[in-house]
Design an enzyme around this catalytic site. Structure first.
Site, PDB file in Angstrom:
ATOM      1  CG  HIS A   1      -1.705   1.260   1.386  1.00  0.00           C
ATOM      2  ND1 HIS A   1      -2.651   1.650   0.462  1.00  0.00           N
ATOM      3  CD2 HIS A   1      -1.688   2.215   2.344  1.00  0.00           C
ATOM      4  CE1 HIS A   1      -3.197   2.786   0.853  1.00  0.00           C
ATOM      5  NE2 HIS A   1      -2.628   3.162   1.993  1.00  0.00           N
TER       6      HIS A   1
ATOM      7  NE  ARG B   1      16.212  20.538  14.335  1.00  0.00           N
ATOM      8  CZ  ARG B   1      16.278  21.588  15.144  1.00  0.00           C
ATOM      9  NH1 ARG B   1      16.230  21.412  16.455  1.00  0.00           N
ATOM     10  NH2 ARG B   1      16.418  22.807  14.652  1.00  0.00           N
TER      11      ARG B   1
ATOM     12  CE  LYS C   1      -0.328   6.127   1.353  1.00  0.00           C
ATOM     13  NZ  LYS C   1      -1.209   6.342   2.530  1.00  0.00           N
TER      14      LYS C   1
ATOM     15  CG  ASP D   1      -5.062   2.103  -2.913  1.00  0.00           C
ATOM     16  OD1 ASP D   1      -4.968   2.508  -1.750  1.00  0.00           O
ATOM     17  OD2 ASP D   1      -5.766   1.128  -3.242  1.00  0.00           O
TER      18      ASP D   1
END
Length: 322
Positions: free
Chosen positions: A142, A247, A163, A181
């Site tokens: 998926h 980061r 998404k 999908d």
């Protein structure tokens, strides 16, 4: 038990552009299971202990010249022993006219005989390349697969995280959609994963509030692509204030898909973040890393600090379950 995939002989005939010399039944009913092909060498001398009868056999100039040394009776005996093991098909290259004994043995054991004008090496390379894709181990995940600046990015995450909306924005910015999908992933080699969309949902995108759209119809042919190598996985997740996100870009996390390791990034999602731009930068940064450049290393050097090398060790996380 590993799934066993197959491809019909009719598809191979069409893909490699072969002519039919003898076909005992409908090629749609003949299934090929092996990604390898065979050029008989020792088999022509009678050594058949390790003969793999799941492979297509290719006869070229070398095999034909060797068979020319025998009398017709001896030639039939040699070919009869090989064909009795029921290989799925025979391909004769370079427009060589098959020996009558070869055709007789093929008819006796109901084995298709195909011909090509191409060289043996060319046919072997084309056939192996095609079979490696068609018979590759595969899994459906998926997610959304897009091509961004030449990088294949697999976007994964919980349903509703954004998404498909991000994919639409990327398409509008000139990038291409491969699958939405459901992404069918194939391991075509130990270093390569190729993704595509199931044929029945190819080019379609589901957008909550709008419904199903056809990206090719709305945005044009340049907005879609049939397949793409997967270079990176991007996991989109709702921003968690209690979680510490990378980061500096020093971590080197990998995920496993079908036994292959792929770089993975986790990008937190919250209102105000332009995910399309962030993903574009991620794609370009991934290309730089593959070419040996690391921005975090350069920054540490500019600051006169020692780069923490232990951060560069790969950390493999479990195979994706999305």
């Amino acid at each position: 038990m590993e799934n066993r995939f197959s491809v019909t002989l009719s598809k191979i005939i069409k893909e490699v552009e072969l002519d039919i010399a003898y076909m005992p039944k409908n090629p749609e009913e003949i299934l090929i299971y092996s990604r390898d092909v065979s050029r008989p060498g020792l088999e022509l001398t009678g050594f058949l202990d390790y003969f793999d009868n799941s492979r297509i056999i290719i006869f070229g100039n070398t095999e034909n010249s060797y068979l020319n040394r025998f009398s017709p009776e001896q030639r039939f005996h040699v070919l009869d022993r090989i064909f009795a093991l029921q290989p799925p098909a025979i391909i004769v290259t370079r427009n060589i006219i098959p020996y009558g004994e070869l055709m007789s043995a093929a008819e006796k054991y109901q084995i298709p005989v195909l011909r090509s004008s191409e060289s043996t090496s060319s046919i072997t390379a084309a056939l192996v390349s095609y079979l490696n894709v068609e018979l590759a181990p595969r899994v459906t995940r998926h997610g959304v697969l897009v091509e961004v600046y030449g990088e294949g990015l697999l976007l994964v995450g919980d349903s509703g995280v954004g998404k498909s909306e991000t994919a639409i924005e990327l398409i509008k910015r000139g990038h291409r959609l491969i699958a939405d999908d459901a992404v069918e992933i194939r391991r075509v080699s130990k270093n390569s994963l190729v993704g595509s969309a199931p044929e029945n949902i190819r080019h379609f995108i589901e957008l909550r509030g709008i419904g199903i759209i056809n990206a090719r119809r709305i945005f044009g042919m340049g907005s879609v692509k049939m397949t793409e190598k997967i270079d990176m996985v991007i996991n989109l997740e709702i921003w968690d204030n209690k979680k510490v996100y990378d980061r500096m870009g020093m971590s080197n996390e990998m995920t496993e898909i079908l036994g292959n390791e792929v770089p993975i990034l986790t990008i937190p999602v919250k209102p105000g973040r332009n995910l399309a731009v962030i993903i574009e930068v991620a794609a370009m940064n991934n290309r730089q890393r593959k070419m040996g450049y690391n921005a975090a290393q350069e920054l540490f050097a500019a600051l006169g600090l020692e780069y923490p090398e232990e951060q560069e060790e790969k950390k493999v996380i479990k195979e994706l379950e999305f």
